[in-house]
Write an enzyme that holds these catalytic residues in place. Structure first.
Site, PDB file in Angstrom:
ATOM      1  N   CYS A 114     -36.000  18.489  20.660  1.00 37.09           N
ATOM      2  CA  CYS A 114     -37.339  18.886  20.158  1.00 37.09           C
ATOM      3  C   CYS A 114     -38.462  18.157  20.885  1.00 37.09           C
ATOM      4  O   CYS A 114     -39.621  18.553  20.774  1.00 37.09           O
ATOM      5  CB  CYS A 114     -37.438  18.621  18.670  1.00 37.09           C
ATOM      6  SG  CYS A 114     -36.163  19.455  17.727  1.00 37.09           S
ATOM      7  N   HIS A 257     -44.816  18.381  15.957  1.00 39.11           N
ATOM      8  CA  HIS A 257     -43.604  19.198  16.038  1.00 39.11           C
ATOM      9  C   HIS A 257     -43.398  19.916  14.703  1.00 39.11           C
ATOM     10  O   HIS A 257     -43.512  19.307  13.635  1.00 39.11           O
ATOM     11  CB  HIS A 257     -42.422  18.293  16.365  1.00 39.11           C
ATOM     12  CG  HIS A 257     -41.098  18.963  16.283  1.00 39.11           C
ATOM     13  ND1 HIS A 257     -40.855  20.189  16.843  1.00 39.11           N
ATOM     14  CD2 HIS A 257     -39.932  18.572  15.701  1.00 39.11           C
ATOM     15  CE1 HIS A 257     -39.604  20.536  16.601  1.00 39.11           C
ATOM     16  NE2 HIS A 257     -39.024  19.571  15.920  1.00 39.11           N
ATOM     17  N   ASN A 287     -38.075  25.712  12.970  1.00 36.92           N
ATOM     18  CA  ASN A 287     -38.055  24.696  14.024  1.00 36.92           C
ATOM     19  C   ASN A 287     -37.540  25.332  15.319  1.00 36.92           C
ATOM     20  O   ASN A 287     -36.356  25.650  15.425  1.00 36.92           O
ATOM     21  CB  ASN A 287     -37.141  23.546  13.566  1.00 36.92           C
ATOM     22  CG  ASN A 287     -37.055  22.424  14.584  1.00 36.92           C
ATOM     23  OD1 ASN A 287     -37.533  22.539  15.710  1.00 36.92           O
ATOM     24  ND2 ASN A 287     -36.433  21.330  14.176  1.00 36.92           N
TER      25      ASN A 287
HETATM   26  N1  ACO Z   1     -30.325  25.784  -0.017  1.00 39.41           N
HETATM   27  C1  ACO Z   1     -30.069  25.232  -1.212  1.00 39.41           C
HETATM   28  N2  ACO Z   1     -29.655  23.945  -1.339  1.00 39.41           N
HETATM   29  C2  ACO Z   1     -29.506  23.235  -0.216  1.00 39.41           C
HETATM   30  C3  ACO Z   1     -29.754  23.764   1.065  1.00 39.41           C
HETATM   31  C4  ACO Z   1     -30.174  25.106   1.142  1.00 39.41           C
HETATM   32  N3  ACO Z   1     -30.464  25.697   2.323  1.00 39.41           N
HETATM   33  N4  ACO Z   1     -29.526  22.813   1.997  1.00 39.41           N
HETATM   34  C5  ACO Z   1     -29.148  21.700   1.341  1.00 39.41           C
HETATM   35  N5  ACO Z   1     -29.137  21.958  -0.009  1.00 39.41           N
HETATM   36  C6  ACO Z   1     -28.784  21.049  -1.097  1.00 39.41           C
HETATM   37  C7  ACO Z   1     -27.829  19.982  -0.646  1.00 39.41           C
HETATM   38  O1  ACO Z   1     -26.493  20.433  -0.733  1.00 39.41           O
HETATM   39  C8  ACO Z   1     -28.122  18.869  -1.634  1.00 39.41           C
HETATM   40  O2  ACO Z   1     -27.461  19.184  -2.827  1.00 39.41           O
HETATM   41  P1  ACO Z   1     -26.751  18.012  -3.670  1.00 39.41           P
HETATM   42  O3  ACO Z   1     -27.857  17.082  -4.074  1.00 39.41           O
HETATM   43  O4  ACO Z   1     -26.120  18.762  -4.815  1.00 39.41           O
HETATM   44  O5  ACO Z   1     -25.796  17.374  -2.732  1.00 39.41           O
HETATM   45  C9  ACO Z   1     -29.622  19.014  -1.873  1.00 39.41           C
HETATM   46  O6  ACO Z   1     -29.969  20.338  -1.482  1.00 39.41           O
HETATM   47  C10 ACO Z   1     -30.443  18.008  -1.118  1.00 39.41           C
HETATM   48  O7  ACO Z   1     -30.048  18.008   0.247  1.00 39.41           O
HETATM   49  P2  ACO Z   1     -30.762  17.085   1.291  1.00 39.41           P
HETATM   50  O8  ACO Z   1     -30.163  17.306   2.654  1.00 39.41           O
HETATM   51  O9  ACO Z   1     -30.804  15.669   0.794  1.00 39.41           O
HETATM   52  O10 ACO Z   1     -32.249  17.697   1.250  1.00 39.41           O
HETATM   53  P3  ACO Z   1     -33.573  17.126   1.830  1.00 39.41           P
HETATM   54  O11 ACO Z   1     -34.595  17.108   0.786  1.00 39.41           O
HETATM   55  O12 ACO Z   1     -33.367  15.874   2.653  1.00 39.41           O
HETATM   56  O13 ACO Z   1     -34.015  18.271   2.868  1.00 39.41           O
HETATM   57  C11 ACO Z   1     -33.945  18.788   5.248  1.00 39.41           C
HETATM   58  C12 ACO Z   1     -33.142  18.629   3.942  1.00 39.41           C
HETATM   59  C13 ACO Z   1     -34.915  19.944   5.045  1.00 39.41           C
HETATM   60  C14 ACO Z   1     -32.972  19.117   6.362  1.00 39.41           C
HETATM   61  C15 ACO Z   1     -34.722  17.511   5.565  1.00 39.41           C
HETATM   62  O14 ACO Z   1     -33.890  16.396   5.414  1.00 39.41           O
HETATM   63  C16 ACO Z   1     -35.313  17.503   6.971  1.00 39.41           C
HETATM   64  O15 ACO Z   1     -36.230  18.223   7.281  1.00 39.41           O
HETATM   65  N6  ACO Z   1     -34.814  16.607   7.867  1.00 39.41           N
HETATM   66  C17 ACO Z   1     -35.375  16.444   9.226  1.00 39.41           C
HETATM   67  C18 ACO Z   1     -35.114  17.591  10.163  1.00 39.41           C
HETATM   68  C19 ACO Z   1     -35.720  17.299  11.532  1.00 39.41           C
HETATM   69  O16 ACO Z   1     -36.835  16.833  11.647  1.00 39.41           O
HETATM   70  N7  ACO Z   1     -34.959  17.479  12.601  1.00 39.41           N
HETATM   71  C20 ACO Z   1     -35.469  17.041  13.887  1.00 39.41           C
HETATM   72  C21 ACO Z   1     -35.287  17.868  14.988  1.00 39.41           C
HETATM   73  S1  ACO Z   1     -33.876  18.893  15.100  1.00 39.41           S
HETATM   74  C22 ACO Z   1     -33.388  18.881  16.782  1.00 39.41           C
HETATM   75  O17 ACO Z   1     -33.717  17.995  17.526  1.00 39.41           O
HETATM   76  C23 ACO Z   1     -32.545  19.990  17.316  1.00 39.41           C
END
Ligand code: ACO
Length: 331
Positions: A114, A257, A287
């Site tokens: 990214c 980003h 993204n």
């Molecule tokens: N739909 C419904 N529930 C979901 C989904 C979904 N799509 N995805 C995850 N959940 C559930 C999980 O199973 C978990 O359930 P549990 O508590 O029963 O275990 C719950 O939601 C919370 O999951 P988390 O992963 O902790 O959710 P979080 O609030 O952290 O959000 C996210 C996840 C959106 C991925 C966030 O962590 C994020 O944006 N991270 C950074 C991403 C990023 O910046 N990436 C950088 C670049 S990528 C690259 O370089 C290619």
């Protein structure tokens, strides 16, 4: 840092196929409410079956050439930033050069996920110090939908495909349109490389007919990545402003980003930049990794959000881990 590089004729291409959150509800165990509240994403563009990433790069590159009045034969360099290259080899830049009929150019890829656009600006502005007459085509492209595991709801809802391209040349070259790169900073922490991975390289042997393993697809430890992303984008923005004797008050537009609305808002809040100064389009594209910032810059300019004379602060964070920031001054 002395401004040595000007970016112009920035255009973007998104594949016509759109996947809405409702489409994803039919594919995997998720809801529109979860996706919107956790990420701000409502839809994303994905490459259609039978189409290639180089169809995207060719389309936007030809439009960049048209917008700039530069012929393919005038280019000295073709640089492609991507973490989802069409092939391991040849490079995406050589594939594009061949399709464009651009001979005798230096053509190579940059892999910084990214943060690819910022690493490309870093490398190309350095090359422009060595070769001030160079005329470079920079293309940022991703086809992450091809490497998303559609059964992994925690990642498949986050990404989209797209491409953006521009001309980079010496800041003193005639024309004067576009934006001058005032400074760029790139950083990494390979110690955290396990947080975001896409396999399929030579780390594992495959024979003809073998099924691919799960490691072939994108894996991300989202929560841990989120923590690093906010901290490092804030740090690098503060560092680039400080080393240029600037503060956030000198920033007219902030283009982070576009990975997640909550990350964008957290970074903006910690920096003290909010509201109208922050450009957001993650809701419509998801993204798009390396293409995310140039796509957002293009759209912000199209919407009249970057008036002449604006200073734009951009920042990115991605797999590697990699991150960075740049200052652009629009003519
Ligand atoms: N739909 C419904 N529930 C979901 C989904 C979904 N799509 N995805 C995850 N959940 C559930 C999980 O199973 C978990 O359930 P549990 O508590 O029963 O275990 C719950 O939601 C919370 O999951 P988390 O992963 O902790 O959710 P979080 O609030 O952290 O959000 C996210 C996840 C959106 C991925 C966030 O962590 C994020 O944006 N991270 C950074 C991403 C990023 O910046 N990436 C950088 C670049 S990528 C690259 O370089 C290619």
């Amino acid at each position: 840092m002395d401004a040595t590089c000007r970016m112009s004729a920035l255009v973007a291409t998104s594949p016509p196929k759109i996947l809405t959150n409702e489409d994803l509800v039919r594919l995997t165990d998720t809801t529109d409410e979860w996706i919107v509240s956790r990420t701000g994403i409502r839809r994303r563009h994905v490459l259609e079956d039978g189409k290639l990433p180089s169809d995207l790069t060719l389309d936007c590159s030809l439009r960049t050439l048209e917008a700039s009045g530069v012929a393919a034969s005038d280019l000295t360099h073709i640089v492609v930033a991507t973490c989802t290259p069409e092939m391991l080899t040849p490079s995406s830049a050589c594939i594009l050069a061949g399709k464009m009929g651009a001979g005798n150019v230096a053509a190579f890829d940059i892999g910084a996920a990214c943060t690819g656009f910022l690493y490309a600006l870093y490398v190309c502005s350095g090359l422009l110090q060595r070769e001030p007459e160079a005329r470079m085509l920079l293309v940022c492209v991703e086809a992450i939908s091809r490497r998303v595991n559609w059964t992994d709801r925690s990642t498949c809802v986050l990404f989209g495909d797209g491409a953006a391209s521009c001309i980079l040349e010496g800041a003193s070259s005639p024309g004067g349109s576009g934006a001058v790169l005032e400074d760029v900073l790139c950083r990494s922490d390979g110690g955290q490389r396990h947080l975001i991975t896409i396999g399929g390289g030579t780390g594992r042997g495959y024979g003809p007919g073998d099924a691919v393993g799960e490691d072939f697809f994108l894996h991300m430890q989202g929560r841990e990545t989120y923590r690093h992303a906010v901290r490092q984008m804030v740090n690098v923005c503060e560092d680039i402003l400080a080393r240029n004797g600037l503060t956030v008050a000198d920033v007219d537009v902030f283009v982070p980003h576009q990975a997640n609305l909550r990350i964008i808002e957290a970074v903006g809040a910690r920096l003290g930049i909010g509201g109208e100064r922050v450009f957001v389009n993650v809701d419509r594209y998801g993204n798009t990794s390396a293409a995310s910032i140039p796509l957002a810059l293009h759209e912000a300019a199209e919407e009249g959000r970057i008036p002449s004379g604006s200073r734009v602060l951009v920042t990115a964070f991605g797999a590697g881990l990699t991150w960075g920031a740049a200052l652009l001054k629009y003519a």
